[in-house]
Write a protein that holds these residues in place. Structure first.
Motif, short mmCIF file in Angstrom:
data_model
loop_
_atom_site.label_atom_id
_atom_site.label_comp_id
_atom_site.label_asym_id
_atom_site.label_seq_id
_atom_site.Cartn_x
_atom_site.Cartn_y
_atom_site.Cartn_z
N ASP A 51 0.83 -1.21 0.00
CA ASP A 51 0.00 0.00 0.00
C ASP A 51 0.86 1.26 0.00
OD1 ASP A 51 -2.70 -0.71 -0.15
OD2 ASP A 51 -2.73 -1.34 1.94
N ILE A 54 2.15 1.64 -3.49
CA ILE A 54 1.07 2.02 -4.41
C ILE A 54 0.73 3.50 -4.23
CG2 ILE A 54 -1.39 1.71 -4.88
CD1 ILE A 54 -0.94 -1.29 -4.29
N SER A 57 3.58 5.59 -5.56
CA SER A 57 3.66 5.58 -7.02
C SER A 57 2.59 6.48 -7.65
CB SER A 57 3.49 4.15 -7.54
OG SER A 57 4.55 3.33 -7.11
N VAL A 222 -4.93 1.84 -10.36
CA VAL A 222 -3.83 1.15 -9.70
C VAL A 222 -4.28 0.65 -8.31
CG1 VAL A 222 -1.52 1.40 -8.73
CG2 VAL A 222 -2.07 2.46 -10.93
N ALA A 223 -4.97 1.50 -7.57
CA ALA A 223 -5.43 1.11 -6.23
C ALA A 223 -6.47 -0.01 -6.30
CB ALA A 223 -6.01 2.33 -5.51
N SER A 225 -6.46 -2.52 -8.10
CA SER A 225 -5.86 -3.84 -8.27
C SER A 225 -5.98 -4.64 -6.97
CB SER A 225 -4.40 -3.71 -8.68
OG SER A 225 -3.66 -3.05 -7.66
N GLN A 270 -1.99 3.81 2.10
CA GLN A 270 -1.67 4.41 0.80
C GLN A 270 -1.45 5.91 0.93
OE1 GLN A 270 -4.67 3.22 -2.10
NE2 GLN A 270 -4.56 1.11 -1.38
N ASN A 375 3.21 0.00 -11.45
CA ASN A 375 1.98 0.64 -11.90
C ASN A 375 1.37 -0.06 -13.11
OD1 ASN A 375 2.09 2.51 -9.87
ND2 ASN A 375 2.07 4.30 -11.21
N LEU A 378 -0.19 -3.57 -12.03
CA LEU A 378 -1.39 -3.44 -11.20
C LEU A 378 -2.52 -2.76 -11.97
CD1 LEU A 378 0.13 -2.46 -7.74
CD2 LEU A 378 -0.38 -4.71 -8.68
#
Length: 560
Positions: A51, A54, A57, A222-223, A225, A270, A375, A378
């Motif tokens: 997290d 992610i 990123s 992306v999150a 995923s 995150q 990135n 995911l």
């Protein structure tokens, strides 16, 4: 394979303390944990640090403002879709694969989703293992490839004994993890209060200081995923006690906290990752700012000016977090591979064998340096995962709850299911197919960024439409009167029948009440591992009048 080795595998498969009901309903006799224990164990796996990577990123790529909105949008989506999945899994004590079978996919239709779920588990095992190896390299100067191997091998003994060992490990380590989790923000607040200034307007590396639709959509993708994380939560929730045997408040609190509630902590991590990347980027650069070990080292260093001490604490945090999540990734992956190969090959050498396969695949990804394309991996994966979850949610909420087309219970046994149910299977394929086209720019820049939500919308819309068009005839190959009796009288669920194949007794929800191929009752496991019985068992014309009354079953509450 030698006979001796095969016999050893078969011995493992027969041990419930190792096997953990990888192919079956979790029986009442095994579910010894309280709602709170199940909840804490499930949330123990949320210690993972992916997290942080992610969130970092997303912020580095699109800027903090878009990252904050994207993370919150994705979290709301994951929470809402997780509620019905967690409820039905906890109520019927089934893992994600068995739930998918009965929620619109069919017996073989869910084989594809087993691969999707297995890929989620080994992708994130590899991601978490990479983070662990980064910490070992910084702290102990261990080369990354060797760190990958060490981080993979230490997981095996912890996962070997399933829920019995995992529950103790997650509960015992949770207090220490919570302290280390809060420490970086506390140390910055105390040692460098001005370090928070400018975070919200940070543009990252090529992003912008303002919120943009493209940035929010791409970041949320992306999150998202992580939406398949609900499957790992379900692998623990299936051990919840009977809903009727505990207070409604305790039962629902545990289900909501351990099911969809994981994303609350996930979104917080995150956001922390996005902030810590901002905080350390000026010192270590944008690329290394996405590595959790650098984030924690910078956070602890705001107050602890001794580098060796700060590095030690950061390393303990990373290693503890990654072990806590990778035991879950490995455990859930072994369950998924067990279900996949049992249907394809009609054999089950034991969950331990598939555990080794799972870790080997994840290790190959680590050695391939998948962390550098985080990135991309995911973002692409989320298009498939969210279509799968969307189809399940639409079936559980709309087809079962509103339209009443889908059976009111979850049927997972091969003898009663159609091979493929187009309701969920086709909806998932259509949703993921269209969203992948959008992901690669086929429908313009805006839909490219929001492609996972296209997958979700298409899958959820098609699921009830296909169910109405087909009249729901693909849900069941034939009725299951025993399950219908249990729905009327839940106390029957704890009683057992003798499997005529292996000579063992299994609880009623796990039984095919009268298999014409074997000439009597068989368990779901015997049914799965028999290669040629499906054609006879699934004949709709077969006499299904035998129910609980004919089997002389007595409700448990009637027994003194």
């Amino acid at each position: 394979m030698s006979t001796t080795r095969w016999q050893r595998f078969q011995t493992w498969a027969a041990r419930d303390d190792i096997e953990d009901y990888s192919l079956r309903y979790a029986p009442k006799s095994f579910r010894r944990w309280s709602p709170m224990a199940c909840s804490i164990t499930a949330l123990g796996g949320i210690a993972y640090l992916a997290d942080y990577s992610i969130g970092a990123s997303i912020a580095v790529t699109h800027g903090s403002a878009s990252a904050i909105v994207a993370i919150l949008v994705a979290a709301a989506t994951i929470f809402l879709t997780g509620i019905p999945i967690a409820y039905y899994a906890a109520k019927y004590n089934l893992d994600m694969d068995l739930l998918t079978r009965g929620a619109g996919f069919g017996y073989f239709g869910s084989t594809l989703t087993s691969l999707i779920y297995a890929s989620f588990c080994f992708i994130f095992f590899a991601l978490e293992g990479s983070i662990m190896a980064q910490a070992m390299k910084l702290a102990f100067h261990i080369p990354l490839p060797l760190g990958y191997v060490i981080g993979s091998l230490i997981i095996i003994p912890l996962v070997l004994y399933g829920m019995s060992a995992l529950a103790k490990f997650q509960v015992w380590t949770q207090p220490l993890w919570l302290i280390l989790f809060a420490a970086p923000l506390v140390t910055i607040a105390v040692g460098d209060p001005s370090g928070f200034d400018g975070f919200v307007s940070w543009a990252g590396d090529g992003g912008t200081a303002r919120v943009t639709a493209i940035g929010v959509g791409a970041g949320a993708g992306v999150a998202l995923s992580l939406i398949a994380q609900i499957g790992e939560q379900v692998d623990y929730l299936r051990f919840m006690p009977e809903k009727s045997e505990t207070s409604a408040c305790r039962w629902w609190s545990a289900v909501l906290a351990a099911g969809p509630g994981w994303v609350i902590l996930g979104a917080a991590k995150q956001l922390c990752g996005a902030f810590l990347a901002f905080y350390v980027a000026g010192q270590v650069g944008f690329a290394r700012a996405t590595e959790p070990i650098e984030q924690f080292l910078g956070g602890y260093g705001a107050l602890i000016h001794n580098h060796a001490v700060a590095l030690t604490i950061a390393t303990v945090m990373v290693l503890l977090s990654q072990i806590k999540i990778n035991v879950t990734n490995a455990y859930s992956g072994s369950l998924s591979w067990s279900n996949f190969f049992s249907r394809v090959l009609h054999l089950h050498p034991g969950r331990v064998v598939w555990l080794a396969l799972h870790i080997a695949i994840a290790l190959a990804l680590m050695l391939g340096n998948m962390f550098t394309v985080l990135n991309t991996i995911l973002g692409f994966y989320s298009n498939v995962a969210i279509a799968w979850v969307g189809a399940i949610v639409a079936d559980l909420v709309i087809n079962k709850g509103i339209l009443k087309i889908s059976p009111p219970y979850i049927e997972f046994k091969r003898a009663y299911l159609r091979p493929i149910n187009p309701v969920g299977f086709v909806s998932m394929l259509a949703g993921s197919g269209l969203s992948i086209v959008a992901y690669f720019g086929g429908f313009g820049e805006l839909l490219q960024a929001w492609s996972p939500y296209l997958a979700l919308a298409v899958a959820m819309a098609l699921t009830p439409i296909i169910a109405l068009v087909t009249g729901g005839k693909y849900y069941l190959a034939r009725p299951n009167p025993l399950r219908e009796e249990i729905e009327k009288e839940p106390l029957w669920a704890g009683q057992t029948l003798l499997d005529v194949v292996d000579g063992k007794r299994y609880e009623l929800p796990d039984m095919v009440h009268d298999c014409p191929f074997h000439g009597g009752p068989v368990s779901s496991l015997s049914c799965t591992l028999t290669k040629n019985c499906a054609e006879q068992c699934q004949k709709p014309a077969y006499d299904d009048t035998v129910g609980a009354v004919e089997l002389n079953l007595i409700p448990a509450r009637a027994v003194d």
